[in-house]
Design a protein around this motif. Structure first.
Motif, short mmCIF file in Angstrom:
data_model
loop_
_atom_site.label_atom_id
_atom_site.label_comp_id
_atom_site.label_asym_id
_atom_site.label_seq_id
_atom_site.Cartn_x
_atom_site.Cartn_y
_atom_site.Cartn_z
N ILE A 105 51.86 63.74 29.59
CA ILE A 105 51.12 63.17 28.46
C ILE A 105 50.86 64.27 27.44
O ILE A 105 50.23 65.28 27.75
N GLU A 106 51.34 64.06 26.23
CA GLU A 106 51.25 65.11 25.20
C GLU A 106 49.80 65.35 24.79
O GLU A 106 49.33 66.49 24.75
N ASP A 107 49.07 64.27 24.45
CA ASP A 107 47.66 64.39 24.09
C ASP A 107 46.84 64.20 25.37
O ASP A 107 46.35 63.11 25.65
N SER A 108 46.68 65.26 26.14
CA SER A 108 46.12 65.13 27.48
C SER A 108 44.62 64.87 27.49
O SER A 108 44.08 64.38 28.49
N LEU A 109 43.91 65.19 26.40
CA LEU A 109 42.46 64.98 26.37
C LEU A 109 42.10 63.52 26.13
O LEU A 109 41.14 63.01 26.71
N ALA A 110 42.87 62.84 25.27
CA ALA A 110 42.51 61.49 24.84
C ALA A 110 42.31 60.51 26.01
O ALA A 110 41.28 59.84 26.08
N PRO A 111 43.25 60.39 26.95
CA PRO A 111 43.04 59.42 28.03
C PRO A 111 41.86 59.77 28.93
O PRO A 111 41.19 58.87 29.46
N VAL A 112 41.59 61.07 29.09
CA VAL A 112 40.45 61.49 29.91
C VAL A 112 39.14 61.06 29.25
O VAL A 112 38.26 60.49 29.90
N ALA A 113 39.02 61.32 27.95
CA ALA A 113 37.79 60.96 27.23
C ALA A 113 37.63 59.44 27.16
O ALA A 113 36.52 58.91 27.30
N ALA A 136 34.58 75.54 25.31
CA ALA A 136 34.24 75.62 23.88
C ALA A 136 35.33 75.01 23.01
O ALA A 136 35.04 74.38 21.98
N MET A 137 36.57 75.17 23.40
CA MET A 137 37.67 74.65 22.60
C MET A 137 37.92 73.15 22.84
O MET A 137 38.60 72.50 22.06
N ILE A 138 37.35 72.61 23.91
CA ILE A 138 37.54 71.20 24.25
C ILE A 138 36.45 70.30 23.69
O ILE A 138 36.72 69.18 23.23
N VAL A 139 35.20 70.77 23.71
CA VAL A 139 34.06 69.88 23.51
C VAL A 139 34.04 69.17 22.16
O VAL A 139 33.58 68.03 22.06
N GLY A 140 34.52 69.83 21.11
CA GLY A 140 34.48 69.21 19.78
C GLY A 140 35.20 67.87 19.75
O GLY A 140 34.62 66.84 19.40
N ARG A 141 36.45 67.88 20.11
CA ARG A 141 37.23 66.64 20.07
C ARG A 141 36.80 65.68 21.17
O ARG A 141 36.80 64.46 20.97
N LEU A 142 36.42 66.21 22.33
CA LEU A 142 35.94 65.37 23.41
C LEU A 142 34.75 64.52 22.96
O LEU A 142 34.74 63.29 23.13
N PHE A 143 33.74 65.16 22.40
CA PHE A 143 32.55 64.43 21.97
C PHE A 143 32.85 63.53 20.77
O PHE A 143 32.24 62.47 20.62
N GLU A 144 33.77 63.93 19.94
CA GLU A 144 34.16 63.07 18.82
C GLU A 144 34.71 61.74 19.32
O GLU A 144 34.35 60.67 18.82
N ILE A 145 35.56 61.79 20.34
CA ILE A 145 36.12 60.57 20.93
C ILE A 145 35.02 59.74 21.59
O ILE A 145 34.97 58.51 21.42
N LEU A 146 34.12 60.40 22.33
CA LEU A 146 33.04 59.69 23.00
C LEU A 146 32.12 59.00 22.00
O LEU A 146 31.75 57.83 22.16
N PHE A 147 31.75 59.71 20.94
CA PHE A 147 30.86 59.12 19.93
C PHE A 147 31.54 57.97 19.19
O PHE A 147 30.91 56.95 18.91
N GLN A 148 32.83 58.11 18.88
CA GLN A 148 33.56 57.04 18.21
C GLN A 148 33.63 55.79 19.08
O GLN A 148 33.65 54.67 18.57
#
Length: 352
Positions: A105-113, A136-148
């Motif tokens: 999976i190319e965007d590996s963070l998206a399905p996890v979040a 530190a490098m993960i949390v920004g986009r992780l929380f952005e997906i969760l909040f959205q």
């Protein structure tokens, strides 16, 4: 619907809590979130889902009751909620990313979040702190997906958001995450003059200092009493690696400081240990500072894992908790660890 404020006051009246004005002041914030989440969602083809309420970032000194208040909220919020230590959560996210990458999976963070967002409406984090560059490098986009996705986040911390990952490597890449927190969460400082952890009774002797022949003998007696004089090696499997604990018997583990903190172990290893044992006997904790900074950082992470899992800790140390780490970088962070070491000496710790 009974409000969090009413539940708090009822517990005070029953004698389970001490009335604290600083704690009472923040209770309406918990009720605000709970009330918004309890509103029925009107269905219809053209009806837009209501905007989720802002979460809460509750920060302040150690022992002021932040975690207690959050737990009170979690127990009565009435929607799917997960309460988890921040270290443990980020370890799960990293494991999920690793598994997704192995699947190509190319965007590996998206399905996890997205999987997290499907499971809960509220995430409640204990002790948000970020010291690891990977986190530190993960949390920004992780929380952005969760909040959205409409997930509401409630967290406790000892630091104001602006001080998260302070002096960290490539911190400028982390700063947008702080902006996201401020936009999506109410930032509230809990200012109470009282440290409830320090005020708890120490109970049975489980913290032996200084390290000498007498304290070593007492530790041996405790171990023999709990283990019956028999032991085996405990091997934990963590991410394909073996983490060995020298002595283990009937849920009781025994190791030295350097067994656990002098080796290249991390949060995942300590979380696995905390899940596997009910009691940890930890021997020969030295004074900490500049000369053994990496070992000190591991010790802080170890105590966090044990504390969250309510593991009973029996240990020998070079000095009292407050005097173990008195100079060098990391003194501020160690205040919380010292407070937790004090609380973990209570007679009923880990027995509930």
């Amino acid at each position: 619907m009974t409000h969090i404020q009413d539940i708090y006051h009822a517990r005070v009246a029953e004698g389970g809590l001490h009335a604290d004005m600083a704690q009472q002041a923040v209770l309406p914030e918990f009720d605000r979130i709970r009330d918004a989440l309890s509103q029925p969602v009107k269905k219809g083809l053209f009806r837009k889902a209501p905007e989720p309420p802002k979460g809460l970032y509750l920060w302040g000194g150690v022992g002021r009751g932040k975690s207690m208040l959050m737990d009170l909220f979690v127990d009565h919020v009435g929607v799917p909620v997960r309460r988890v230590h921040f270290h443990a959560f980020m370890q799960e996210i990293q494991d999920g990313i690793h598994a997704a990458r192995q699947q190509g999976i190319e965007d590996s963070l998206a399905p996890v979040a997205q999987r997290v967002a499907k499971e809960v409406k509220v995430l409640a984090f204990d002790e948000m702190q970020i010291t690891d560059i990977t986190d530190a490098m993960i949390v920004g986009r992780l929380f952005e997906i969760l909040f959205q996705a409409g997930v509401v986040v409630v967290t406790t911390s000892n630091r104001i958001p602006d001080d998260l990952y302070k002096n960290g490597l490539n911190r400028q890449l982390f700063l947008p995450f702080i902006d996201i927190l401020k936009q999506k969460m109410v930032v509230w400082e809990l200012i109470s003059p009282r440290d409830y952890r320090q005020n708890r009774l120490q109970g049975a002797e489980v913290y032996f200092t200084p390290i000498n022949a007498e304290s070593r003998q007492k530790i041996r007696e405790v171990w023999e009493h709990l283990s019956g004089g028999e032991a085996e090696k405990l091997v934990l499997k963590v991410k394909g690696r073996d983490v060995e604990i020298p002595q283990f018997r009937n849920g009781v583990a025994r190791a030295s400081f350097y067994d656990l903190c002098g080796r290249m172990l991390g949060a995942g290893d300590y979380l696995a240990l905390a899940e596997a044992v009910k009691v940890l006997i930890l021997e020969d904790i030295p004074r900490l500072g500049r000369s053994n900074f990496n070992e000190a950082k591991r010790f802080v992470t170890l105590i966090d894992a044990l504390y969250e899992a309510q593991v009973r800790l029996i240990c020998s140390a070079a000095d009292t908790p407050e005097s173990l780490y008195i100079e060098g970088e990391g003194v501020f962070e160690f205040e919380r660890t010292a407070s937790r070491l004090r609380e973990m000496q209570a007679e009923d710790w880990g027995l509930s």
